[in-house]
Design an enzyme around this catalytic site. Structure first.
Site, mmCIF file in Angstrom:
data_model
loop_
_atom_site.group_PDB
_atom_site.id
_atom_site.type_symbol
_atom_site.label_atom_id
_atom_site.label_comp_id
_atom_site.label_asym_id
_atom_site.label_seq_id
_atom_site.Cartn_x
_atom_site.Cartn_y
_atom_site.Cartn_z
ATOM 1 N N GLU A 1 -9.069 -11.695 -7.042
ATOM 2 C CA GLU A 1 -8.355 -10.283 -7.284
ATOM 3 C C GLU A 1 -7.008 -10.744 -8.011
ATOM 4 O O GLU A 1 -6.437 -9.443 -8.738
ATOM 5 C CB GLU A 1 -7.970 -9.856 -5.871
ATOM 6 C CG GLU A 1 -8.909 -9.862 -4.858
ATOM 7 C CD GLU A 1 -8.469 -9.886 -3.655
ATOM 8 O OE1 GLU A 1 -7.026 -9.710 -3.438
ATOM 9 O OE2 GLU A 1 -9.547 -9.707 -3.012
ATOM 10 N N ASN B 1 -2.028 0.581 6.395
ATOM 11 C CA ASN B 1 -1.681 -1.064 7.697
ATOM 12 C C ASN B 1 -0.847 -1.730 6.807
ATOM 13 O O ASN B 1 -0.452 -3.258 6.419
ATOM 14 C CB ASN B 1 -2.567 -2.003 8.323
ATOM 15 C CG ASN B 1 -3.911 -2.146 7.208
ATOM 16 O OD1 ASN B 1 -3.593 -1.145 5.961
ATOM 17 N ND2 ASN B 1 -4.738 -3.118 7.404
ATOM 18 N N THR C 1 -6.178 -6.483 10.542
ATOM 19 C CA THR C 1 -6.738 -5.140 9.985
ATOM 20 C C THR C 1 -5.824 -4.051 11.213
ATOM 21 O O THR C 1 -5.691 -3.532 10.216
ATOM 22 C CB THR C 1 -8.005 -4.399 9.631
ATOM 23 O OG1 THR C 1 -8.211 -6.327 8.985
ATOM 24 C CG2 THR C 1 -8.486 -3.198 9.202
ATOM 25 N N TYR D 1 -12.449 -3.144 -3.046
ATOM 26 C CA TYR D 1 -13.521 -2.833 -2.583
ATOM 27 C C TYR D 1 -14.664 -2.707 -2.200
ATOM 28 O O TYR D 1 -15.010 -2.244 -1.443
ATOM 29 C CB TYR D 1 -12.559 -2.135 -0.642
ATOM 30 C CG TYR D 1 -11.594 -1.979 -0.404
ATOM 31 C CD1 TYR D 1 -10.659 -3.079 0.438
ATOM 32 C CD2 TYR D 1 -10.292 -0.404 -0.816
ATOM 33 C CE1 TYR D 1 -9.761 -2.833 0.488
ATOM 34 C CE2 TYR D 1 -8.902 -1.126 -0.164
ATOM 35 C CZ TYR D 1 -8.588 -2.507 0.327
ATOM 36 O OH TYR D 1 -7.524 -1.929 0.859
ATOM 37 N N PHE E 1 -16.024 4.714 6.399
ATOM 38 C CA PHE E 1 -14.565 5.033 6.098
ATOM 39 C C PHE E 1 -14.469 5.203 4.712
ATOM 40 O O PHE E 1 -12.865 5.230 4.572
ATOM 41 C CB PHE E 1 -14.005 4.844 7.088
ATOM 42 C CG PHE E 1 -14.328 3.372 7.368
ATOM 43 C CD1 PHE E 1 -15.157 2.646 7.890
ATOM 44 C CD2 PHE E 1 -13.586 2.346 6.235
ATOM 45 C CE1 PHE E 1 -15.157 1.169 8.095
ATOM 46 C CE2 PHE E 1 -13.758 1.003 6.435
ATOM 47 C CZ PHE E 1 -14.877 0.049 7.169
ATOM 48 N N ARG F 1 -2.077 -14.243 5.173
ATOM 49 C CA ARG F 1 -3.022 -13.464 5.455
ATOM 50 C C ARG F 1 -2.935 -13.358 6.990
ATOM 51 O O ARG F 1 -2.256 -12.265 7.963
ATOM 52 C CB ARG F 1 -5.135 -13.937 5.895
ATOM 53 C CG ARG F 1 -5.085 -14.262 4.652
ATOM 54 C CD ARG F 1 -5.775 -12.404 4.542
ATOM 55 N NE ARG F 1 -6.928 -12.164 5.524
ATOM 56 C CZ ARG F 1 -7.330 -10.969 5.082
ATOM 57 N NH1 ARG F 1 -6.952 -9.770 4.471
ATOM 58 N NH2 ARG F 1 -8.499 -10.661 6.444
ATOM 59 N N HIS G 1 -2.445 -5.398 1.523
ATOM 60 C CA HIS G 1 -3.380 -6.208 1.788
ATOM 61 C C HIS G 1 -2.614 -7.815 1.435
ATOM 62 O O HIS G 1 -1.859 -7.664 0.654
ATOM 63 C CB HIS G 1 -4.410 -5.541 0.382
ATOM 64 C CG HIS G 1 -4.923 -6.741 0.249
ATOM 65 N ND1 HIS G 1 -6.812 -6.752 0.856
ATOM 66 C CD2 HIS G 1 -5.508 -7.292 -1.064
ATOM 67 C CE1 HIS G 1 -7.245 -7.490 -0.228
ATOM 68 N NE2 HIS G 1 -6.695 -8.071 -1.161
ATOM 69 N N ARG H 1 1.793 -6.074 9.860
ATOM 70 C CA ARG H 1 1.141 -5.107 10.619
ATOM 71 C C ARG H 1 1.949 -4.776 12.070
ATOM 72 O O ARG H 1 2.334 -4.051 12.687
ATOM 73 C CB ARG H 1 0.044 -5.323 10.007
ATOM 74 C CG ARG H 1 -0.919 -4.913 8.790
ATOM 75 C CD ARG H 1 -2.370 -5.713 9.147
ATOM 76 N NE ARG H 1 -2.678 -5.109 7.622
ATOM 77 C CZ ARG H 1 -3.855 -5.879 7.160
ATOM 78 N NH1 ARG H 1 -4.507 -6.838 7.629
ATOM 79 N NH2 ARG H 1 -4.251 -5.474 5.998
ATOM 80 N N LYS I 1 0.735 -0.612 0.149
ATOM 81 C CA LYS I 1 0.172 -0.118 0.170
ATOM 82 C C LYS I 1 0.560 1.140 -0.261
ATOM 83 O O LYS I 1 2.035 0.995 0.382
ATOM 84 C CB LYS I 1 -1.103 -0.339 1.293
ATOM 85 C CG LYS I 1 -1.843 -0.841 1.022
ATOM 86 C CD LYS I 1 -3.497 -1.145 2.216
ATOM 87 C CE LYS I 1 -3.669 -2.378 2.398
ATOM 88 N NZ LYS I 1 -4.604 -1.976 3.454
HETATM 89 P P1 ADP Z 1 -8.628 -6.151 5.562
HETATM 90 O O1 ADP Z 1 -7.639 -5.683 4.898
HETATM 91 O O2 ADP Z 1 -7.475 -6.442 7.192
HETATM 92 O O3 ADP Z 1 -9.459 -8.057 4.868
HETATM 93 P P2 ADP Z 1 -10.737 -4.898 5.601
HETATM 94 O O4 ADP Z 1 -11.040 -5.649 4.202
HETATM 95 O O5 ADP Z 1 -11.906 -5.353 6.176
HETATM 96 O O6 ADP Z 1 -9.033 -5.541 5.698
HETATM 97 O O7 ADP Z 1 -10.168 -3.506 5.219
HETATM 98 C C1 ADP Z 1 -9.536 -3.655 4.086
HETATM 99 C C2 ADP Z 1 -8.785 -1.921 4.572
HETATM 100 O O8 ADP Z 1 -9.851 -1.116 4.551
HETATM 101 C C3 ADP Z 1 -8.209 -2.149 5.851
HETATM 102 O O9 ADP Z 1 -6.852 -2.980 5.137
HETATM 103 C C4 ADP Z 1 -7.750 -0.857 6.134
HETATM 104 O O10 ADP Z 1 -6.372 -0.493 5.297
HETATM 105 C C5 ADP Z 1 -8.993 0.080 5.613
HETATM 106 N N1 ADP Z 1 -9.668 -0.347 6.691
HETATM 107 C C6 ADP Z 1 -10.677 -1.102 7.226
HETATM 108 N N2 ADP Z 1 -11.572 -0.779 8.299
HETATM 109 C C7 ADP Z 1 -11.191 0.934 8.867
HETATM 110 C C8 ADP Z 1 -11.561 1.543 9.290
HETATM 111 N N3 ADP Z 1 -12.114 1.305 10.059
HETATM 112 N N4 ADP Z 1 -11.468 2.658 9.274
HETATM 113 C C9 ADP Z 1 -10.304 3.078 8.795
HETATM 114 N N5 ADP Z 1 -9.862 1.832 7.240
HETATM 115 C C10 ADP Z 1 -9.670 0.804 7.390
#
Ligand code: ADP
Length: 153
Positions: A126, A112, A91, A49, A57, A85, A115, A102, A9
């Site tokens: 993907e 973070n 996350t 996403y 957000f 993962r 992805h 992370r 990222k």
């Molecule tokens: P992951 O990346 O761990 O699979 P998600 O698919 O739920 O998690 O979310 C995608 C990305 O969106 C996260 O990696 C993070 O960068 C961002 N994100 C998720 N939840 C939040 C939140 N509550 N506030 C800000 N950013 C968020």
């Protein structure tokens, strides 16, 4: 063998950690099958996403993910989806376990660093979203041949 999609990222690039993040996957034993730098668009982000587009957000995530190019990597290995993962950690990086990417390198929920696809089904989608077939390489058998042969070849 399984393939999965990693995105390094914008925060990783901004902090000079792109190589560090990639090396954590390589050191674990995953093989790079494809790699490219690209700028995400509103369309590709909304696809990527799609489970978050209605969240309050989401605009913040979209702005962050478009703030610089990202590096897309297709990684290959046994149970690559689960392995990647686990390597990423949860996350919210503040809660991510030490030893994870992370957990070791970030204190942010949004920024973070990385992805990783969350299931074999989404990994297939993907990988296809980011890579054409001829941008993915199955070179491991040749590599193994050279490593096993040592200096004999
Ligand atoms: P992951 O990346 O761990 O699979 P998600 O698919 O739920 O998690 O979310 C995608 C990305 O969106 C996260 O990696 C993070 O960068 C961002 N994100 C998720 N939840 C939040 C939140 N509550 N506030 C800000 N950013 C968020």
């Amino acid at each position: 063998m399984e393939r999965t999609l990693i995105l390094i990222k914008p925060d990783a690039l901004a902090r000079g950690l792109a190589g560090t993040v990639l090396s954590r996957f390589e050191a674990k034993g995953l093989k790079i099958a494809g790699l490219k730098m690209l700028a995400l668009t509103d369309g590709s982000l909304a696809d990527h996403y799609s489970h978050l587009v209605d969240k309050p957000f989401y605009p913040g995530i979209a702005e962050f993910m478009k703030s610089s190019p990202v590096i897309a990597v297709c990684l290959e290995g046994r149970e690559a989806v689960d392995v990647c993962r686990s390597l990423c950690g949860v996350t919210n990086a503040r809660k991510a376990a030490p030893g994870t990417i992370r957990g070791d390198l970030s204190v942010s929920m949004q920024c973070n660093l990385v992805h990783a696809s969350d299931s074999p089904e989404s990994a297939a989608q993907e990988v296809a979203r980011f890579f054409k077939k001829d941008e993915l390489f199955a070179y491991q058998p040749a590599l193994i041949k050279f490593l096993l042969a040592g200096d004999e070849m």
